[in-house]
Scaffold this active site. Sequence first.
Site, PDB file in Angstrom:
ATOM      1  N   THR A   1     -32.957  -0.733   8.464  1.00  0.00           N
ATOM      2  CA  THR A   1     -31.911  -1.745   8.600  1.00  0.00           C
ATOM      3  C   THR A   1     -32.311  -3.036   7.891  1.00  0.00           C
ATOM      4  O   THR A   1     -31.514  -3.663   7.194  1.00  0.00           O
ATOM      5  CB  THR A   1     -31.628  -1.996  10.091  1.00  0.00           C
ATOM      6  OG1 THR A   1     -31.226  -0.750  10.695  1.00  0.00           O
ATOM      7  CG2 THR A   1     -30.551  -3.051  10.303  1.00  0.00           C
TER       8      THR A   1
ATOM      9  N   THR B   1     -29.789   6.090   9.554  1.00  0.00           N
ATOM     10  CA  THR B   1     -31.194   5.797   9.899  1.00  0.00           C
ATOM     11  C   THR B   1     -31.985   7.081  10.155  1.00  0.00           C
ATOM     12  O   THR B   1     -33.199   7.119   9.942  1.00  0.00           O
ATOM     13  CB  THR B   1     -31.315   4.868  11.125  1.00  0.00           C
ATOM     14  OG1 THR B   1     -30.766   5.521  12.283  1.00  0.00           O
ATOM     15  CG2 THR B   1     -30.621   3.539  10.881  1.00  0.00           C
TER      16      THR B   1
ATOM     17  N   LEU C   1     -37.207   5.806  10.879  1.00  0.00           N
ATOM     18  CA  LEU C   1     -37.511   4.370  10.873  1.00  0.00           C
ATOM     19  C   LEU C   1     -36.200   3.576  10.947  1.00  0.00           C
ATOM     20  O   LEU C   1     -35.782   2.908   9.993  1.00  0.00           O
ATOM     21  CB  LEU C   1     -38.319   4.006   9.618  1.00  0.00           C
ATOM     22  CG  LEU C   1     -39.835   4.059   9.768  1.00  0.00           C
ATOM     23  CD1 LEU C   1     -40.295   5.451  10.155  1.00  0.00           C
ATOM     24  CD2 LEU C   1     -40.543   3.593   8.519  1.00  0.00           C
ATOM     25  N   HIS C   2     -35.565   3.642  12.120  1.00  0.00           N
ATOM     26  CA  HIS C   2     -34.253   3.020  12.314  1.00  0.00           C
ATOM     27  C   HIS C   2     -34.267   1.527  11.945  1.00  0.00           C
ATOM     28  O   HIS C   2     -33.448   1.066  11.148  1.00  0.00           O
ATOM     29  CB  HIS C   2     -33.822   3.160  13.780  1.00  0.00           C
ATOM     30  CG  HIS C   2     -33.857   4.545  14.316  1.00  0.00           C
ATOM     31  ND1 HIS C   2     -32.937   5.518  13.975  1.00  0.00           N
ATOM     32  CD2 HIS C   2     -34.717   5.142  15.188  1.00  0.00           C
ATOM     33  CE1 HIS C   2     -33.215   6.643  14.629  1.00  0.00           C
ATOM     34  NE2 HIS C   2     -34.295   6.450  15.360  1.00  0.00           N
ATOM     35  N   ASP C   3     -35.176   0.773  12.551  1.00  0.00           N
ATOM     36  CA  ASP C   3     -35.184  -0.690  12.367  1.00  0.00           C
ATOM     37  C   ASP C   3     -35.681  -1.105  10.986  1.00  0.00           C
ATOM     38  O   ASP C   3     -35.067  -1.971  10.336  1.00  0.00           O
ATOM     39  CB  ASP C   3     -36.036  -1.341  13.464  1.00  0.00           C
ATOM     40  CG  ASP C   3     -35.460  -1.096  14.855  1.00  0.00           C
ATOM     41  OD1 ASP C   3     -36.215  -1.221  15.831  1.00  0.00           O
ATOM     42  OD2 ASP C   3     -34.263  -0.765  14.960  1.00  0.00           O
TER      43      ASP C   3
END
Length: 309
Positions: free
Chosen positions: A242, A192, A237-239
């Site tokens: 995902t 991420t 932009l981790h989320d």
Amino acid sequence: MDRIPIILDCDTGVDDAIAIMLINKIKKFDLKCITTVAGNVEVEKTTRNTLRVLQLIDAGVPVYKGADRPMFRKQITAEEVHGHDGLGGIDLPLSSYDVKNLPAWDAIYQEAVRCDGSLEIITIGPLTNLGMVFTKYCNFKNLIKRIVVMGGSATSGNVTPAAEFNIYADPEAADIVFNSGVPVFMCGLDVTNQAYYTAQELEKLGKIGNQPAKFFRDVLQGVLSYSLQFGCPGVSLHDPMTVLYAADDSIFETHHVWIRVETKGQLTIGKTVTDFSSDKKYPNNAYIVTNLQRDAFQEHVYTLMSEYS
Ligand code: RIB
Ligand code: CA
């Protein structure tokens, strides 16, 4: 096309908000509901933020409020990153939508029963709600196709040198999930942190011109400043990454591995201890996502955000 039934479990902070805007436009997903949990900020705020983002994009997805604290520990937050309100101080209009009158863990179970084994869950906050479902309903593990998790890291953490926030916030719940027998796909910091946007790239996205795109740019600029002070090339932009992984893993690299969560160590609590089958001592129980093609990721984001009018 058979659409995939999905539940998104989130602790709506800044990047969760972006993830909600993206998942709303992914046609292959049948988004059954969104469940909220304490994480970046208190659950009252993560729930309020979720409802406000849905108002912004005019999406009447059912929202169920979940756990207001970890299963066995005191709550920690990430206000230093997401702000006291969880959305970096960006003031979204009040929502006309209301939260549903059922706890998140019961809503998740009831939807799993309805979907009869086809439900996929994407979690982008602490895993407390799932820890509660697995604990309350012993047959839940037989009703879920897979869980795609934003959390963890096979290398370094972001709350401690060992642990990433979503896992560190509730390590016992995370250990229940990774130990459940349900296939877990871990989108950890290893990948991420590759899904970042620079200031220039945020400006380009904002120029799409619709309100969601302008919110995307504005809400991330605050976190960008925080990230740059640690020498990051941009805001991760981790989320959102995902969610896009769950939709199309073709631009990512995935490995079948062994992962367990440390719940006892003083310095390593919350670490997702990962064995890339160096000696095959442990049976592989999960998947870790390790690399992505950043250009392709940004193209997918741009396409989805351009679909808003
Ligand atoms: O470590 C990053 C994760 O923690 C993201 O889900 C972010 O929203 C925070 O919850
Ligand atoms: Ca989150």
